[in-house]
Scaffold this motif. Structure first.
Motif: not given
Lengths: 471, 245
Positions: A230, A307, B94, B101, B106, B110, B113-114, B117-119, B121-123, B126
Motif C-alpha cells: 500500500q 503515524l 488506535p 494516515g 489519493l 484508496e 486501503f492505505l 493497512a496501517i491499522l 487489517y488484511s486486504k 478490507l
C-alpha cells in the motif's frame, strides 16, 4: 510442515544452481581472465633507418602473469621495403624466451605490427625482460621504428648497446587470470553449501522456536506485506498525480537531462568517450535514483511522525518503502536507456542479464543510506540541507558526464571509495562494452552495498526507540 | 488473572530531556560550547501497575501533562517504557487523529486501503468490509474523489469508519468522539457503544467527565507520576470533581 520447508529449501537451492550455471555461460571468458594492455606511447619521432647495422634492445617489465602479444609501431617511409625483422624476448639471465620473424614488405605505414606470442610466455609478472630487434634490411629499403620522448630519466633503450633516453613505441598485452574464474565451480559449490548450511541452521533454530534473521524477515513480510504494498503504491500513484504526462516523465526526465548534457559537454568529452550518449544516460539514471530515493527516505521518519507516534509498525518500513517506490522509477527509466543503446548502434548482449545484480546492489546501498540519514534527520533537522549540499558534491565527484581518467592520480581515491562510481562503471561495462564486468567488480559492488546497508541498519536500530521522543 | 487484555506491570517512564528542544546541529554545537547541554531526567510515571480485563471500558483522567497520552503510547507499543513491561493480548487499533494516515492526493477508496493497512487489517478483510465502510461514512460518490477536496467532517467520518469497521480487541481513543454533524455524532456514539457491548476493550482518554461517566466502567486517575485513584467511574469522577473545585 517439515515437508513444506524441505520444498522451499530445495526450490531455493535449485534456483541458485540455475543462476550459477547460467552465470558461468553469460560471464564466459570475462570471468576467467582479462587482457591488460600497456600504453603504446606517443610517436614523437622515428629512429634511424632500421638496417642490418642496427640492433635495438628495449627493456620492459610485464605487469601480468602471461605475456601474450607485443605491438610495435613501424613506418615504411611510404615505400616498398624488403627483408626480415627478427624480434626476440630475453629474460634477465639472457635466455631466449620467444622469437619471431616478420616480413618487412608486409608492414603497413604508421600501423602497429601485432606479434601474437603463441603460446604465451607464462610467469613473467614483474620480471626484467628485454625485447631485442634486429633486421637484415638494406639502406633504402628498410623500415623505421617510432620512439617516444622520455617521461623520466629511468626510461632507457639501447641502439647498438648505446643507451638512449625514452622508449620505442611498443606495447605488450598481458593476460591476467582470475582465481574466481579458474575455480568457478569450486567457488559456486562452496557458496551454495554456505547458503544450504544457513537454511538448515535457520530451520533448526525455528524448530526450537528461536528467532533468526531469516525467520524475522519472513515474519515481517508476512505480516506487513499488505502495508508495504500500500505504501509503495501510494508513493507511486501520487508521484506524478496532477501532471499531464504522468509516468511518461520517468521516461522523459533522464532523456531530457541527457540531451542537455550531451549538447553542453559533447564537444569537450565526446572524442575521448566511447558512445557518449549511453555513457551519460547510464550515469544519470543511476545517480538520479540514488539522490531521489535517499532524499525521499531521509524524510520518511519525520514525515510520518503522526503515524509513528500512534500505531506500532516496525519503523524501518517507512524509509525502506520510500526507496522501493523510487526503484520502480529506476526500472521504468531502463527502457529509454536500452532504447538509446540500440539507437546508437551498440549491440545488446546477454551480459545485460547482470544489470539486475547491480541494481540490487544500488538498492541495498540506498536503503543503507536512507536508514542512516533518516535517523540523523530525527535528531538534527539540518540533515536535510546538509544532504542537499553533500549530494551536489557527490554529483561532481562521480564521473557522470566527464571521463573517468580526468581525475588526477592523487585524487583517484575519490573514485575508488565512491560506491556509486563502481555501480555506474559496472552498468557502463555491460552496456557499452557489451561484456560482463570482471569478478572484482561484482565483489566491490556487493561488498560496498552490504557494508552500507549493515551500517545504516545498526545506527537505525540503536536509535529507533528514541525517535518518538523527538519527532 | 482471567481474561486480562492489558497488563501494565510496574511501568516507569522517564524522559531524558535536553533543557531546550535542540533540533539542529548548530544549536547543539552552540549549546555544547556554552555548556548548556544538560539533560534533565523527567519522570512521567513511577512504578505504576494496573490491568484491564476483556470488554472493559477504561477511562483515563488527569490534568494536562499528567501523561495520559504517553500511557496510551506505551500501551500501543509505540514507546518503550524505561522500566517494567506492558503485555497486551489481541490486536490494538488506535483511532488516528484527523487525517493522519491519509494521503490527500489519493481518493477515499484508496485511502481506505492505505489507512486500513496501517491499522493492520488484511486486504481480504478490507475488500469484504468495503461496502460497510462506505455506507457508514455516508460519503457515497465522493469516495472516488481525492480527499484533499473533502471537508474535515468528511475526512473524520472516513477515518472513524475505517477504524471501527473491525471489532478490534483493544481500541484506543484519544479525545475524538465529536465527529461530524449531529447525525453522525449520534451514529458514531452508537457504534462505539456497540463495540463496547461486543466485547471490545476500550481505553479512553478525555477531558469531558460527562463522556467518561457515561461510557466507562472504570476510571484511572493519574496524578504526580502515580495512579492517584482507580475505581468505578462514579467514584473516581466524584473525587476528581472535588479535586478541581
Amino acid at each position: 510442515m517439515i515437508e513444506k520447508h524441505v520444498k522451499q529449501i530445495s526450490l531455493f537451492f535449485l534456483i541458485y544452481v540455475a543462476i550459477a550455471v547460467a552465470f558461468y555461460f553469460i560471464g564466459g571468458d570475462q570471468l576467467k581472465y582479462k587482457y591488460v594492455v600497456s600504453p603504446l606511447g606517443n610517436p614523437d619521432g622515428i629512429l634511424e633507418e632500421f638496417t642490418k647495422e642496427i640492433e635495438i634492445r628495449q627493456p620492459f617489465v610485464p605487469t601480468e602473469e602471461t605475456l601474450e602479444t607485443i605491438d610495435i609501431l613501424f613506418c615504411t617511409y611510404a615505400r616498398e621495403n624488403a627483408g626480415t625483422v627478427t624480434a626476440r624476448i630475453f629474460d634477465d639471465s639472457g635466455a631466449e624466451l620467444a622469437a619471431h620473424s616478420l616480413d618487412i614488405s608486409a608492414l603497413e605505414d604508421n600501423d602497429p605490427y601485432k606479434w601474437v606470442i603463441s603460446p604465451g610466455i607464462p610467469g613473467v609478472k614483474g620480471k626484467n625482460l628485454t625485447l631485442a630487434l634486429t633486421s637484415d634490411g638494406l639502406p633504402g629499403s628498410s623500415p623505421g621504428i617510432y620512439y617516444s620522448a622520455p617521461e623520466n630519466d629511468r626510461q632507457v633503450f639501447y641502439v647498438n648497446s648505446t643507451p638512449r633516453n625514452g622508449r620505442i613505441c611498443f606495447d605488450f598485452v598481458g593476460k591476467q587470470v582470475f582465481l574466481f574464474g579458474t575455480y568457478y565451480w569450486q567457488f559456486a559449490a562452496g557458496f551454495g553449501a554456505l547458503i544450504l548450511a544457513y537454511c538448515l541452521w535457520a530451520f533448526y533454530r525455528k524448530k526450537k522456536g528461536k528467532p533468526t534473521v531469516l525467520s524475522h524477515v519472513s515474519a515481517v513480510w508476512g505480516r506487513y506485506q499488505f502495508l508495504i504494498r500500500q505504501l509503495v503504491s501510494r508513493d507511486f500513484k501520487t508521484k506524478y498525480k496532477r501532471s499531464i504526462l504522468g509516468y511518461l516523465w520517468s521516461f522523459l526526465n533522464p532523456l531530457l537531462t541527457m540531451t542537455v548534457q550531451y549538447i553542453v559537454f559533447s564537444t569537450i568529452f565526446k572524442s575521448t568517450i566511447q558512445n557518449f550518449p549511453v555513457y551519460l544516460l547510464s550515469g544519470i539514471i543511476l545517480f538520479n535514483f540514488f539522490t531521489e530515493s535517499v532524499g525521499q527516505g531521509l524524510t520518511a521518519i519525520v514525515g510520518n511522525a503522526s503515524l509513528i507516534t500512534k500505531v506500532y509498525v516496525p519503523k524501518y518500513i517507512y524509509p525502506i518503502t520510500k526507496v522501493i517506490s523510487s526503484s520502480i522509477n529506476l526500472v521504468i527509466s531502463v527502457i529509454p536507456l536500452l532504447l538509446v543503446t540500440v539507437v546508437t548502434g551498440t549491440r545488446i548482449t546477454t551480459a545485460i542479464l547482470c544489470l539486475p545484480y547491480v541494481f540490487l546492489c544500488l538498492l541495498l546501498f540506498c536503503i543503507g543510506m536512507s536508514l542512516f540519514l533518516s535517523t540523523t534527520m530525527v535528531f538534527f533537522r539540518d540533515t536535510e540541507y546538509l544532504w542537499g549540499i553533500a549530494s551536489l558534491i557527490w554529483t561532481y565527484a562521480t564521473p557522470l558526464f566527464y571521463p573517468e581518467n580526468i581525475i588526477p592520480a592523487q585524487f583517484r581515491f575519490v573514485q575508488t571509495l565512491n560506491p556509486l562510481y563502481h555501480y555506474i562503471r559496472f552498468t557502463r561495462t555491460i552496456l557499452i562494452q557489451g561484456v560482463v564486468p570482471e569478478p572484482r567488480a561484482f565483489a566491490v559492488c556487493l561488498f560496498s552495498a552490504l557494508l552500507t546497508c549493515a551500517a545504516g541498519a545498526v545506527v537505525f536500530k540503536k536509535f529507533q526507540d528514541r525517535f518518538v521522543l523527538y519527532i | 488473572m482471567e481474561n486480562v487484555m492489558i497488563d501494565i506491570d510496574r511501568v516507569t517512564m522517564r524522559f531524558r530531556m535536553a533543557n531546550d528542544k535542540i533540533e539542529s546541529l548548530k544549536e547543539t554545537f552552540i549549546a555544547m560550547l556554552s555548556g548548556r547541554l544538560k539533560y534533565e531526567e523527567f519522570t512521567v510515571f513511577e512504578d505504576i501497575s494496573f490491568d484491564v480485563k476483556k470488554g472493559e471500558v477504561v477511562g483515563i483522567v488527569g490534568k494536562n501533562g499528567a501523561g495520559k497520552s504517553t500511557l496510551l503510547k506505551i500501551i500501543s507499543g509505540v514507546l518503550k517504557p524505561t522500566k517494567g513491561v506492558v503485555r497486551t493480548y489481541g490486536n490494538i487499533v488506535p483511532m488516528l487523529e484527523l487525517g493522519s494516515g491519509f494521503d490527500p492526493e489519493l481518493t477515499g477508496h484508496e485511502n481506505i486501503f492505505l489507512n486500513g493497512a496501517i491499522l493492520g487489517y488484511s486486504k481480504e478483510f478490507l475488500a469484504e468490509k468495503y461496502e460497510e465502510i462506505l455506507e457508514f461514512s455516508e460519503l457515497n460518490e465522493f469516495i472516488h474523489m481525492p480527499i484533499r477536496n473533502y471537508s474535515s467532517g468528511m475526512m473524520m467520518r472516513l477515518a472513524f469508519s475505517v477504524a471501527t469497521v473491525v471489532c478490534p480487541e483493544i481500541l484506543i481513543v484519544d479525545e475524538i468522539l465529536a465527529v461530524g454533524d449531529e447525525g453522525f455524532q449520534t451514529k458514531s456514539k452508537t457504534r462505539m457503544l456497540d463495540l463496547m457491548g461486543g466485547g471490545t476493550t476500550v481505553l479512553f482518554v478525555s477531558h469531558s467527565l460527562e463522556q467518561i461517566e457515561e461510557m466507562c466502567d472504570r476510571v484511572v486517575w493519574i496524578d504526580e507520576h502515580k495512579i492517584r485513584m482507580i475505581g468505578t467511574s462514579q467514584e473516581v469522577c466524584e473525587e476528581y470533581r472535588k479535586f478541581w473545585s
